[in-house]
Design an enzyme around this catalytic site. Structure first.
Site, PDB file in Angstrom:
ATOM      1  N   GLY A   1      26.033   6.418  -4.709  1.00 31.57           N
ATOM      2  CA  GLY A   1      27.122   7.150  -4.040  1.00 31.57           C
ATOM      3  C   GLY A   1      27.985   7.874  -5.045  1.00 31.57           C
ATOM      4  O   GLY A   1      29.185   8.070  -4.826  1.00 31.57           O
TER       5      GLY A   1
ATOM      6  N   LYS B   1      31.062  -4.236   6.534  1.00 36.07           N
ATOM      7  CA  LYS B   1      31.852  -4.696   5.383  1.00 36.07           C
ATOM      8  C   LYS B   1      31.951  -6.228   5.365  1.00 36.07           C
ATOM      9  O   LYS B   1      31.810  -6.853   4.314  1.00 36.07           O
ATOM     10  CB  LYS B   1      33.251  -4.054   5.383  1.00 36.07           C
ATOM     11  CG  LYS B   1      33.244  -2.568   5.042  1.00 36.07           C
ATOM     12  CD  LYS B   1      32.633  -2.302   3.673  1.00 36.07           C
ATOM     13  CE  LYS B   1      32.661  -0.849   3.257  1.00 36.07           C
ATOM     14  NZ  LYS B   1      31.890  -0.567   2.038  1.00 36.07           N
TER      15      LYS B   1
ATOM     16  N   TYR C   1      31.513  -0.019  10.981  1.00 31.36           N
ATOM     17  CA  TYR C   1      31.833   0.035   9.545  1.00 31.36           C
ATOM     18  C   TYR C   1      32.414  -1.312   9.092  1.00 31.36           C
ATOM     19  O   TYR C   1      31.996  -1.890   8.089  1.00 31.36           O
ATOM     20  CB  TYR C   1      32.831   1.169   9.318  1.00 31.36           C
ATOM     21  CG  TYR C   1      33.355   1.335   7.915  1.00 31.36           C
ATOM     22  CD1 TYR C   1      32.525   1.731   6.877  1.00 31.36           C
ATOM     23  CD2 TYR C   1      34.704   1.126   7.637  1.00 31.36           C
ATOM     24  CE1 TYR C   1      33.037   1.918   5.592  1.00 31.36           C
ATOM     25  CE2 TYR C   1      35.217   1.316   6.369  1.00 31.36           C
ATOM     26  CZ  TYR C   1      34.378   1.709   5.344  1.00 31.36           C
ATOM     27  OH  TYR C   1      34.884   1.891   4.088  1.00 31.36           O
TER      28      TYR C   1
ATOM     29  N   GLY D   1      30.215  10.764  -3.937  1.00 29.56           N
ATOM     30  CA  GLY D   1      31.167  10.503  -2.854  1.00 29.56           C
ATOM     31  C   GLY D   1      32.604  10.425  -3.340  1.00 29.56           C
ATOM     32  O   GLY D   1      32.917  10.744  -4.488  1.00 29.56           O
ATOM     33  N   GLN D   2      33.477   9.942  -2.451  1.00 36.54           N
ATOM     34  CA  GLN D   2      34.915   9.950  -2.742  1.00 36.54           C
ATOM     35  C   GLN D   2      35.268   9.103  -3.970  1.00 36.54           C
ATOM     36  O   GLN D   2      35.973   9.546  -4.861  1.00 36.54           O
ATOM     37  CB  GLN D   2      35.701   9.443  -1.519  1.00 36.54           C
ATOM     38  CG  GLN D   2      37.203   9.630  -1.657  1.00 36.54           C
ATOM     39  CD  GLN D   2      38.022   8.742  -0.726  1.00 36.54           C
ATOM     40  OE1 GLN D   2      37.508   7.811  -0.116  1.00 36.54           O
ATOM     41  NE2 GLN D   2      39.289   9.031  -0.616  1.00 36.54           N
TER      42      GLN D   2
ATOM     43  N   ARG E   1      22.523  13.587  -2.569  1.00 36.56           N
ATOM     44  CA  ARG E   1      22.447  15.048  -2.645  1.00 36.56           C
ATOM     45  C   ARG E   1      21.647  15.450  -3.862  1.00 36.56           C
ATOM     46  O   ARG E   1      21.915  14.990  -4.976  1.00 36.56           O
ATOM     47  CB  ARG E   1      23.851  15.645  -2.768  1.00 36.56           C
ATOM     48  CG  ARG E   1      24.540  15.725  -1.412  1.00 36.56           C
ATOM     49  CD  ARG E   1      26.005  16.020  -1.572  1.00 36.56           C
ATOM     50  NE  ARG E   1      26.766  14.995  -0.868  1.00 36.56           N
ATOM     51  CZ  ARG E   1      28.060  14.790  -1.018  1.00 36.56           C
ATOM     52  NH1 ARG E   1      28.745  15.504  -1.847  1.00 36.56           N
ATOM     53  NH2 ARG E   1      28.668  13.859  -0.331  1.00 36.56           N
TER      54      ARG E   1
HETATM   55  C1  AKB Z   1      38.047   4.692   6.091  1.00 37.64           C
HETATM   56  O1  AKB Z   1      39.086   5.177   6.548  1.00 37.64           O
HETATM   57  O2  AKB Z   1      37.018   4.553   6.751  1.00 37.64           O
HETATM   58  C2  AKB Z   1      38.056   4.214   4.658  1.00 37.64           C
HETATM   59  C3  AKB Z   1      38.408   2.773   4.547  1.00 37.64           C
HETATM   60  C4  AKB Z   1      39.791   2.316   4.793  1.00 37.64           C
HETATM   61  O3  AKB Z   1      37.568   1.974   4.246  1.00 37.64           O
HETATM   62  N1  AKB Z   1      38.959   4.992   3.886  1.00 37.64           N
END
Ligand code: AKB
Length: 321
Positions: free
Chosen positions: A8, A146, A142, A11-12, A36
């Protein structure tokens, strides 16, 4: 000297962690991997780059073998709002990618850094000073990946002795790479609008407080945890790390203090609003402070000053629209 792989890397977090690691451990020792094929010329020129999809276990193992990697910073993942649009894809990238990294780490004896998130908590956890150990019942895919990732990293450490370490990041604010598809992204996008002299339409309600962190602190947290003496670590993964907490109204006020004409209106995104309401507004990070000396450097005022200055300089150099 370490031999590091960053997944990654485009990425950010990766766009900034990769150069920071290259500065610390020498550019040739840090392999940037991104899905990419065409990373920024700066990333490619500054050290080794490989195009890699973390779902491809064989290709991942080949990179680790070829470059004699001993540490993986595994950053490749979909963020919260975009993951919600396609949960099976989010599971595949976020979970299968991590399983592949942990398996290769077990085989080649690599240390692994895994970033968890405030998204690992759900609406039944205390929102203020959320403890490190409390209920974790997230309602986003998400967040589910995690929590599962935190547990899996602990499992690989306990079962196979893999040196897994990780933090729970708040929303991250940076002027280098824009985040894509997160719930906390508004706290980055607001600065681009302010510097361009545009009004900003905020997708969250004015009083929605969330835990946030400036990217420099986030990079330091990752590096300091990975360099911490293992003997001092009672925990391994899922360290809460805190820096600041603010609402959209508060960050807008802090920006207006420095950009007097700045205006913000509200156009609530129901998905992002619902996600944000289930996340911590602040974190209890005492375990990180005690076990490896975590200490943030940036509060809201320092972050606003730095973001406005950096983005204004980029804009003056014609690098930002
Ligand atoms: C998101 O907003 O999905 C991320 C995070 C808080 O993990 N920045």
């Amino acid at each position: 000297m370490k031999r590091i792989l960053v997944t990654g890397a485009t990425g950010q977090i990766g766009s900034e962690l990769t150069p920071a690691l290259r500065q610390r451990y020498d550019a040739d020792n840090v392999v940037a991997a991104g899905h990419r094929a065409a990373p920024s010329p700066a990333l490619r020129a500054a050290g080794p780059f490989v195009a890699l999809d973390v779902r491809d276990a064989k290709a991942l193992a080949e990179v680790v073998r070829q470059y004699e990697i001993d540490t993986v910073y595994h950053l490749a993942a979909l963020l919260s709002a975009v993951a919600e649009a396609d949960p099976p894809r989010a599971w595949e990238i976020n979970m299968q990618g991590l399983v592949n990294v942990l398996e290769v780490a077990r085989q080649y004896r690599c240390a692994v850094f895994f970033p968890s998130s405030i998204a690992a908590f759900g609406p039944d956890a205390p929102r203020a000073h959320t403890p490190q150990v409390t209920s974790q019942r997230p309602r986003t895919i998400y967040g589910v990946t995690k929590v599962a990732g935190e547990l899996l990293c602990d499992y690989y450490h306990q079962r196979y002795g893999v040196d897994t370490r990780g933090v729970r990041y708040p929303g991250l604010i940076s002027h280098v790479a824009k985040p894509g598809g997160g719930t906390t992204d508004y706290a980055v996008e607001i600065f681009y609008a302010a510097v361009a002299g545009r009004p900003f339409r905020c997708p969250l309600r004015p009083d929605t407080a969330l835990a946030m962190m400036y990217m420099e602190d986030a990079l330091r947290a990752a590096i300091e945890l990975m360099e911490a003496d293992p003997a001092s670590l009672t925990d391994r993964n899922a360290f809460n790390v805190a820096a600041m907490s603010f609402t959209p109204a508060e960050i807008a006020a802090a920006i207006t203090a420095q950009v007097p004409g700045f205006t913000m209106t509200y156009e609530i995104d129901p998905l992002r609003q619902a996600i944000a309401e289930g996340w911590p507004e602040s974190l209890d990070d005492s375990a990180a402070r005690q076990q490896w000396g975590w200490q943030p450097a940036y509060d809201l005022t320092a972050t606003v000053g730095e973001m406005l200055a950096k983005l204004a300089a980029k804009r003056a150099a014609g690098k930002e629209g």
